[in-house]
Design a protein around this motif. Structure first.
Motif, PDB file in Angstrom:
ATOM      1  N   UNK B  27       0.845  -1.186   0.000  1.00 44.64           N
ATOM      2  CA  UNK B  27       0.000   0.000   0.000  1.00 44.64           C
ATOM      3  C   UNK B  27       0.873   1.226   0.000  1.00 44.64           C
ATOM      4  N   UNK B  28       0.772   1.994  -1.066  1.00 49.70           N
ATOM      5  CA  UNK B  28       1.520   3.242  -1.093  1.00 49.70           C
ATOM      6  C   UNK B  28       0.663   4.288  -0.419  1.00 49.70           C
ATOM      7  N   UNK B  29       0.655   4.286   0.886  1.00 52.62           N
ATOM      8  CA  UNK B  29      -0.213   5.248   1.556  1.00 52.62           C
ATOM      9  C   UNK B  29       0.388   6.628   1.399  1.00 52.62           C
ATOM     10  N   UNK B  30      -0.418   7.517   0.855  1.00 53.87           N
ATOM     11  CA  UNK B  30       0.100   8.865   0.665  1.00 53.87           C
ATOM     12  C   UNK B  30       0.113   9.573   2.006  1.00 53.87           C
ATOM     13  N   UNK B  31       0.699  10.716   2.026  1.00 52.63           N
ATOM     14  CA  UNK B  31       0.729  11.588   3.198  1.00 52.63           C
ATOM     15  C   UNK B  31       1.219  10.902   4.450  1.00 52.63           C
ATOM     16  N   UNK B  32       2.231  10.068   4.335  1.00 45.33           N
ATOM     17  CA  UNK B  32       2.686   9.433   5.565  1.00 45.33           C
ATOM     18  C   UNK B  32       4.194   9.300   5.632  1.00 45.33           C
ATOM     19  N   UNK B  33       4.938  10.062   4.840  1.00 43.13           N
ATOM     20  CA  UNK B  33       6.388   9.960   4.894  1.00 43.13           C
ATOM     21  C   UNK B  33       6.990  11.274   5.362  1.00 43.13           C
ATOM     22  N   UNK B  34       8.167  11.174   5.957  1.00 41.31           N
ATOM     23  CA  UNK B  34       8.858  12.403   6.317  1.00 41.31           C
ATOM     24  C   UNK B  34       9.565  12.935   5.073  1.00 41.31           C
ATOM     25  N   UNK B  35       9.982  14.185   5.180  1.00 43.05           N
ATOM     26  CA  UNK B  35      10.648  14.823   4.055  1.00 43.05           C
ATOM     27  C   UNK B  35      11.874  14.020   3.625  1.00 43.05           C
ATOM     28  N   UNK B  36      12.645  13.538   4.582  1.00 40.69           N
ATOM     29  CA  UNK B  36      13.860  12.780   4.263  1.00 40.69           C
ATOM     30  C   UNK B  36      13.516  11.489   3.542  1.00 40.69           C
TER      31      UNK B  36
END
Lengths: 692, 184
Positions: B27-36
């Motif tokens: 699942x490529x959940x959007x809106x869940x990664x940090x900038x790095x």
């Protein structure tokens, strides 16, 4: 929390509730089925969570980068009811102020009381000052200790806002007292991202004229700044009679922000704003004369400024400190009283990883507040000047129980204030990610709202009533503060479920049960004669007491769906139930405590649709439903906002906006102080020009 | 009336729950990664769409070397990918303290704190055949190959084809198509 307890609190006669009762078990079953499904699948999948290789370039380009205040965390990993309003959300909703933007948040009640007054609340207790919400602009609190709440005197240049982070429910363990029912943190952009120039302006029938300019540049390598100025002029609202209210609002603001990345380890940020606002309203002033009261139009002038400095220092990749200092001053002149308020605040926090499992955060803070009031007959403070200190400390540990699966967050804030002394506000939060795209969380927390100057030191002369002869002729009903109040206390139980069903479809459900104690209510005292001001009159004292208890519970649902590349839908629904009752020492019927339950809507619904049409047009619609407020006599209403945007060129954007399109006018709320006004249908056009 | 609307809403939510598709493992959940993390994922993707000249590698299984100058957090995020392969080559992710020790890198990420040094070294044309990536202003127009650009809350990228050609690198057309800006 005892389920039976809730059950018997449900009023039996509501048809909707009986309907809900029928549907809810089915929903619950389906939910369990869904979770079971996920768990079954869990066994088959390898752990994909930290795998960054699954994202395509196209995915990455559309990904929102989120860093929630205090420390950076993935949105899906936060064990609280979090909602983020992005820059794009603000631009495409056509809102012209922060309170309007907050209408996107499920469970938020935003009532425009008149042209310059907003009531913003969450999870009940709708009130002019939103006394149980903590509002921050870039980490600077705009909560007024004088009024124990927030007046929206402070503002930001909307084009500078990067996002608005909203946490519903208590955030007291990190943010301290008054973060009882929610926290709003308005985050402005790094000046690195606002280079070049921007000019925006527009006009309409309600938004009579507004505009802003911004210029950004660099003054050294990795050192950027911007300066801005904004202005608006809002039209009078109308009374229910159709007559114009005297509440037009004119406001100027200017400010700067400077971001300096000194080196790999040190970042410094400075910002400051100065503003002046001119507004007014209509009120009924008590008069000790045969007329008993007179209706008066009045003017309100506020001037203020603030500065903030922040220093972030990296000690190592897993350890950093932040030191923040701010100063706030506002000088308010109005019919009720004049007040100069000043706040100085210093905060330090240290974040570090302790081993592989513990992410530790602790901090210390001190806040100094002082005010000087010019009293009037209507409202007076005793003492008329006061200086208070607030000392605080907090600790929080985020424990990884099992990598990518189970997280436990434990934390507490410890505070000492000059009204109630020492306060402890702990919380415990558990997050479970059965799969990368599903999070379940639950929490228990305690939060307090400390009394403010108004609760403690004020006297408000409400109404003059005729008194049977012989003299005295008048009976003055006055409300008195009480300097012996306990803090209002909340124990909150919350649980949530987030599911990223497909990359384009997500669902977020939160349920809560809140138990309040020591809530503020009124008691009646023994009447006594008073000589000054003349003539001699009788005073019937109403005293603020902390004798009310309450329970609230509800559900907040947010869903977003991209049916196509060019189309996005966002829906929000919230259900709220409130029960209030006095603790027995004061009869409920005295001030119709139960009536206050009817100040907040049971149901609210919002649906936003955003479409990109052709290559450079945008069509955005926003439908909202707000349930009736029986205690205020506000009927339910459905409104529609619409926006047509046209990107004339890469630099130039034109939009036509319609607000509250479904009716000519409607009321959204009332205050105890001013004459109630209604919100009218509005249209405005706006042009924005950006260049580097 | 309102009751009926609510009925529909509830029904829709219930439907959403039942009709949720079979669980997906990726699942490529959007809106869940940090900038790095987003930047690291970008670098991983860039590597897939760049062709290095044969002289860049001594042997068929020589690792692809990704170097970081500055940017401790990004380096850490990238390290989580160290067991992956790109174009059949294992990855070797390392930190360097100065740009002068980087000619053996295939991909070089330069943090903005080294931009002064970067401008000087770019002029000397020492980055051959190195895919240079940075996240500071004007990197691409100043002779760097890929610049990560912050646009609001999103991260996009710009490309300099001439600089890539000069370094002997071949960028895929997909990369050029998605770039928000291509310097010729």
């Amino acid at each position: 929390m005892d389920a039976n307890n809730i059950k018997h609190l449900l009023p039996p006669t509501m048809p909707l509730l009986s309907f809900l009762k029928r549907v809810l078990p089915i929903c619950c079953l389906l939910l369990i089925y869904g979770i079971g499904n996920c768990l079954a699948a869990n066994g088959q999948t390898s752990n994909p969570s930290s795998d960054l290789t699954i994202y395509s370039l196209e995915d990455l380009m559309e990904m929102e980068v989120i860093s929630l205040a205090k420390t950076t965390q993935k949105l899906s990993d936060i064990p609280a009811a979090v909602f983020v309003i992005t820059e794009e959300d603000i631009r495409r909703s056509g809102v012209t102020s922060i309170p309007e933007a907050l209408r996107m948040v499920p469970g938020f009640q935003v009532a425009k009381i008149d042209s310059n007054t907003w009531a913003v609340t969450c999870r009940g207790f709708n009130d002019l000052f939103g006394e149980k919400l903590l509002i921050l602009i870039d980490g600077r609190s705009i909560y007024s200790p004088l009024l124990s709440g927030t007046i929206w005197d402070e503002d930001v240049f909307l084009e500078d806002v990067e996002r608005i982070e909203v946490i519903r429910g208590p955030g007291a363990a990190l943010w301290g007292a008054n973060a009882v029912n929610g926290i709003i943190n308005i985050v402005t952009k790094n000046s690195r991202d606002t280079q070049g120039a921007l000019v925006t302006g527009g006009a309409g029938n309600e938004e009579k004229g507004f505009g802003g300019v911004r210029a950004g540049s660099r003054f050294a390598e990795n050192s950027f700044y911007r300066v801005y100025a904004k202005y608006f002029n809002r039209d009078n609202s109308v009374f229910s009679s159709g007559e114009d209210a005297a509440d037009a609002w004119e406001r100027w603001q200017a400010g700067f922000r400077l971001d300096w990345e000194k080196n790999d380890k040190d970042t410094l940020v400075f910002h400051g704003d100065v503003y002046t606002t001119d507004s007014g309203g209509t009120t009924q002033m008590p008069v000790m004369g045969p007329a008993l009261s007179e209706v008066t139009d009045f003017k309100t002038d506020v001037r203020g400024w603030n500065v903030l400095a922040l220093w972030n220092h990296k000690l190592s990749p897993t350890s950093d400190t932040t030191t923040q200092v701010f100063f706030n001053r506002s000088d308010r002149k109005e019919i009720y009283f004049d007040a100069v308020q000043e706040t100085f605040d210093i905060d330090f926090q240290h974040h570090f990883a302790l081993g592989r499992r513990n992410d530790f955060l602790w901090g210390l803070g001190y806040r100094l507040y002082q005010d000087k009031i010019d009293n009037s007959f209507r409202v007076s403070f005793d003492p008329d000047s006061r200086t208070d200190g607030l000392l605080s400390a907090f600790v929080q540990d985020r424990i990884t129980l099992r990598e990518d699966r189970w997280y436990l967050t434990l934390g507490s804030k410890f505070e000492h204030n000059d009204y109630t002394g020492f306060e402890i506000q702990p919380n415990a939060r558990l997050l479970w990610k059965p799969r990368e795209d599903i999070s379940l969380w639950a929490s228990i927390s305690r939060a307090v709202r400390t009394p403010g100057r108004l609760d403690s030191d004020s006297r408000i002369n409400f109404i003059v009533l005729p008194y049977a002869s012989p003299p005295p002729d008048y009976n003055l009903i006055s409300l008195f503060g009480n300097d012996d109040l306990e803090s209002e206390e909340l124990i909150a139980y919350e649980a949530g479920f987030r599911y990223q069903i497909t990359p384009g479809l997500s669902l977020d459900i939160t349920g809560f049960y809140n138990k309040y104690d020591n809530l503020i209510t009124l008691d009646i005292g023994t009447p006594y004669p008073e000589i000054s001001p003349a003539p001699v009159h009788l005073v019937t004292p109403l005293t603020i007491v902390d004798k009310m208890k309450g329970e609230t519970y509800g559900v907040e649902i947010a869903a977003s769906w991209n049916p196509a590349d060019f189309w996005k839908l966002a829906a929000a629904y919230s259900y709220l139930q409130i029960h209030l009752h006095n603790d027995g020492s004061v009869p409920d019927a005295l001030f119709n405590v139960e009536g206050f339950e009817g100040n907040s809507p049971h149901h609210q619904f919002s649906l936003q649709s955003r479409m990109d049409l052709l290559d450079n047009f945008e069509l955005d619609l926003w439908l909202r439903y707000v349930d009736n407020l029986p205690n205020m006599g506000i009927p339910s209403y459905v409104t529609l906002d619409a926006r047509l945007g046209w990107h004339i060129s890469d630099n130039l954007e034109l939009s036509l906006n319609g607000q509250n399109l479904f009716d000519h006018r409607h009321p959204e709320g009332t205050t105890y102080y001013n004459e109630p006004a209604e919100v009218e249908r509005g249209f405005y056009g706006k042009l924005t020009w950006r260049f580097r | 009336m309102t009751k009926r609307i609510l009925t529909y809403i509830l029904a829709i939510f219930c439907l959403l729950l039942v009709s949720s598709p079979a669980p997906r493992s990726e699942a490529a959940s959007s809106s869940s990664l940090t900038e790095e993390q987003v930047k690291a994922a970008y670098i991983y993707n860039f590597a897939k769409f760049v062709q290095w000249p044969e002289t860049a590698f001594l042997s068929a299984n020589e690792p692809l070397r990704i170097c970081f100058v500055g940017s401790e957090d990004l380096f850490k995020a990238m390290e989580s990918l160290s067991d992956k392969t790109i174009q059949g080559r294992p990855l070797k992710i390392s930190k360097r303290s100065t740009l002068k020790t980087t000619p053996d890198c295939h991909i070089l990420f330069i943090s903005r704190h080294y931009q002064g040094e970067a401008w000087q070294e770019l002029k000397k044309n020492i980055f051959t055949p190195v895919l240079t990536i940075a996240d500071f202003d004007s990197f691409v127009s100043g002779g760097g190959i890929i610049e990560l650009v912050r646009e609001g809350s999103k991260i996009r990228f710009a490309v300099n084809i001439a600089a890539a050609r000069q370094a002997g690198l071949n960028l895929s057309s997909k990369l050029l198509k998605l770039a928000i800006f291509v310097e010729e």
